[in-house]
Design a protein around this motif. Sequence first.
Motif, PDB file in Angstrom:
ATOM      1  N   GLN A 238       0.921  -1.312  -0.149  1.00 19.92           N
ATOM      2  CA  GLN A 238      -0.094   0.082  -0.064  1.00 19.92           C
ATOM      3  C   GLN A 238       0.808   1.260   0.003  1.00 19.92           C
ATOM      4  OE1 GLN A 238      -2.684  -0.242   3.302  1.00 19.92           O
ATOM      5  NE2 GLN A 238      -4.504  -1.062   1.999  1.00 19.92           N
ATOM      6  N   CYS A 239       0.598   2.307  -0.681  1.00 18.88           N
ATOM      7  CA  CYS A 239       1.281   3.591  -0.702  1.00 18.88           C
ATOM      8  C   CYS A 239       0.560   4.294   0.360  1.00 18.88           C
ATOM      9  CB  CYS A 239       0.875   4.276  -2.149  1.00 18.88           C
ATOM     10  SG  CYS A 239       1.838   3.699  -3.510  1.00 18.88           S
ATOM     11  N   GLN A 240       1.302   4.872   1.257  1.00 19.08           N
ATOM     12  CA  GLN A 240       1.192   5.616   2.220  1.00 19.08           C
ATOM     13  C   GLN A 240       1.576   7.076   2.409  1.00 19.08           C
ATOM     14  OE1 GLN A 240       1.359   3.536   5.959  1.00 19.08           O
ATOM     15  NE2 GLN A 240      -0.986   2.672   5.640  1.00 19.08           N
ATOM     16  N   GLY A 241       1.063   7.797   1.609  1.00 26.26           N
ATOM     17  CA  GLY A 241       1.775   9.159   1.426  1.00 26.26           C
ATOM     18  C   GLY A 241       3.274   9.250   0.855  1.00 26.26           C
ATOM     19  N   GLY A 242       3.825  10.168   0.998  1.00 25.93           N
ATOM     20  CA  GLY A 242       5.087  10.461   0.447  1.00 25.93           C
ATOM     21  C   GLY A 242       5.799  11.685   0.470  1.00 25.93           C
ATOM     22  N   VAL A 243       6.602  11.941  -0.553  1.00 21.47           N
ATOM     23  CA  VAL A 243       7.380  13.295  -0.499  1.00 21.47           C
ATOM     24  C   VAL A 243       7.550  13.819  -1.972  1.00 21.47           C
ATOM     25  CG1 VAL A 243       9.282  14.844   0.013  1.00 21.47           C
ATOM     26  CG2 VAL A 243       8.519  13.048   1.664  1.00 21.47           C
ATOM     27  N   VAL A 244       7.168  15.119  -2.367  1.00 25.05           N
ATOM     28  CA  VAL A 244       7.449  15.459  -3.830  1.00 25.05           C
ATOM     29  C   VAL A 244       8.592  16.603  -3.747  1.00 25.05           C
ATOM     30  CG1 VAL A 244       6.557  16.838  -5.787  1.00 25.05           C
ATOM     31  CG2 VAL A 244       4.891  15.441  -4.282  1.00 25.05           C
TER      32      VAL A 244
ATOM     33  N   PRO B 148      11.799  18.789  -5.839  1.00 24.42           N
ATOM     34  CA  PRO B 148      11.925  19.495  -7.023  1.00 24.42           C
ATOM     35  C   PRO B 148      12.171  18.491  -8.312  1.00 24.42           C
ATOM     36  CG  PRO B 148      12.941  20.849  -5.361  1.00 24.42           C
ATOM     37  CD  PRO B 148      12.430  19.506  -4.978  1.00 24.42           C
ATOM     38  N   ARG B 149      12.926  17.229  -7.888  1.00 29.23           N
ATOM     39  CA  ARG B 149      13.216  16.575  -8.971  1.00 29.23           C
ATOM     40  C   ARG B 149      12.667  15.282  -8.769  1.00 29.23           C
ATOM     41  NH1 ARG B 149      18.148  15.926 -11.778  1.00 29.23           N
ATOM     42  NH2 ARG B 149      17.751  14.847 -13.673  1.00 29.23           N
ATOM     43  N   LEU B 150      12.131  14.701  -7.681  1.00 31.54           N
ATOM     44  CA  LEU B 150      11.654  13.339  -7.533  1.00 31.54           C
ATOM     45  C   LEU B 150      10.360  13.452  -6.857  1.00 31.54           C
ATOM     46  CD1 LEU B 150      14.864  11.692  -6.362  1.00 31.54           C
ATOM     47  CD2 LEU B 150      13.833  11.312  -8.563  1.00 31.54           C
ATOM     48  N   VAL B 151       9.536  12.240  -6.988  1.00 32.70           N
ATOM     49  CA  VAL B 151       8.624  11.499  -6.122  1.00 32.70           C
ATOM     50  C   VAL B 151       8.996  10.530  -5.334  1.00 32.70           C
ATOM     51  CG1 VAL B 151       6.009  11.144  -6.081  1.00 32.70           C
ATOM     52  CG2 VAL B 151       7.022  12.972  -7.727  1.00 32.70           C
ATOM     53  N   ARG B 152       8.498  10.694  -4.146  1.00 33.14           N
ATOM     54  CA  ARG B 152       8.909   9.464  -3.273  1.00 33.14           C
ATOM     55  C   ARG B 152       7.746   8.965  -2.621  1.00 33.14           C
ATOM     56  NH1 ARG B 152      13.227   9.237   1.921  1.00 33.14           N
ATOM     57  NH2 ARG B 152      14.497   7.540   1.004  1.00 33.14           N
ATOM     58  N   PHE B 153       7.248   7.724  -2.979  1.00 43.01           N
ATOM     59  CA  PHE B 153       6.024   7.070  -2.343  1.00 43.01           C
ATOM     60  C   PHE B 153       6.488   6.396  -1.231  1.00 43.01           C
ATOM     61  CE2 PHE B 153       4.749   8.130  -6.795  1.00 43.01           C
ATOM     62  CZ  PHE B 153       3.453   8.514  -6.644  1.00 43.01           C
ATOM     63  N   HIS B 154       5.791   6.502  -0.282  1.00 38.05           N
ATOM     64  CA  HIS B 154       6.179   5.608   1.086  1.00 38.05           C
ATOM     65  C   HIS B 154       5.209   4.287   1.068  1.00 38.05           C
ATOM     66  CE1 HIS B 154       7.536   9.791   3.324  1.00 38.05           C
ATOM     67  NE2 HIS B 154       8.418   9.083   2.300  1.00 38.05           N
ATOM     68  N   LEU B 155       5.771   3.359   1.225  1.00 42.92           N
ATOM     69  CA  LEU B 155       5.277   1.967   0.907  1.00 42.92           C
ATOM     70  C   LEU B 155       5.049   1.253   2.241  1.00 42.92           C
ATOM     71  CD1 LEU B 155       7.011   0.755  -2.099  1.00 42.92           C
ATOM     72  CD2 LEU B 155       5.068   2.144  -2.043  1.00 42.92           C
ATOM     73  N   LEU B 156       3.736   0.734   2.502  1.00 44.77           N
ATOM     74  CA  LEU B 156       3.591  -0.383   3.583  1.00 44.77           C
ATOM     75  C   LEU B 156       3.512  -1.675   2.937  1.00 44.77           C
ATOM     76  CD1 LEU B 156       2.833  -0.758   6.410  1.00 44.77           C
ATOM     77  CD2 LEU B 156       0.429  -0.482   5.804  1.00 44.77           C
TER      78      LEU B 156
END
Length: 386
Positions: free
Chosen positions: A30-36, A38-46
């Motif tokens: 499951q994707c539980q939020g993340g961080v955007v 300037p260069r990347l998107v980081r999806f936090h995974l459960l």
Amino acid sequence: MAQDHPLRPWLEQQAERIERLCEARGLWVQCQGGVVTPRLVRFHLLVHPSIPLKRLLSLEEEMALALEAPRVRFCREGGLLALELPRPQPAIVALLPLQASLDPLPPFTALLGRDSAGAPLLLRLSSPEVTHVLIAGTTGSGKTALARTILSSLALANDPDDLRFLLVDPKGQGFAPFQGLPHLAAPILRQGAEVQEHVGRLLQEMAWREEAGIRRPRVLLVVDEVADLLATEPTLAEPLTRLAARGRSAGLHLLLCTQKPTAEALGSLLRANIPCRLVGRVVSAQEAVVASGIRGTRAEQLLGRGDFVLVTGGETIRFQAAYIHGQEILAMVEMLRDEHLKQGQATALRAARRVPLPAHWVTRLLGSLRAHPSETGQAAGARRSR
């Protein structure tokens, strides 16, 4: 991720794709939020505890295809597992507005850029885990641009009486805008004979300082394409190795840039005495190990153009390097030179009292550049320091 972020529809679509692909492969994720950033998107995974990490890592190519991304990268930081992918419209991390938004930097500390969590990343030269720095990566990775960022950040935060630069630029292009900077201990060096002479003087300075117990002013020797320089001037390898081995106690530091960070090109002892690595994109996993000195950095998956990993003290941090345009460097040099000349005796008094440069200098420079626009970008708060 912010509810009103302009990328929200795209982010939600990508999160759904991640979960669907994992479900199709029998993996509960499951994707539980993340961080955007300037260069990347980081999806936090459960991830379900029964799922081996290797099974997820084996999906990177499939995941990149499903997300319509050039490449993706699973990473772990502490107990957090994340999936990183390029954002569709990357933004520049501009050095000047970012540094202006922060509290005054500690002495001998450079602003590198933003890490994968979006926070500013600092590098402290005087730290035992740093001391000397190697910037490595292929053409287009942003090595010279990162070196210019480090020099500019240090120049804006430190008085010339506390920190001096000795710049070696064999091609005469990378560091040319810094000519005239009051922090320079000598004009920018290009020819082998003059480099030999000044490095020899640094060795004498090191011996004198060791005997006298003196560390200031700190001196940063910066060499662009050091492997090429050593190929034409092999006798420089021995004095550079001595500076790397003993320079810290005398307040002397190295910042070396190269495409070829191998022991054959640099010498095994020189490489071994450079504890801090800033590694950009390389062509293979084997070259990533050579450049960083450790396994698992996955630098071969970086995006180039300022996408780096910091390797120091056994820790690896991915970051997007801040950028400063050549015209901005010229404006900075002119401002710092004029201020240094105006202050005269006041400069010496300030250095004696160890009072830092006024914090408003960066803001003043940024204001003057906005009157004559060039390339600028976003700014925010601060977090890490090395």
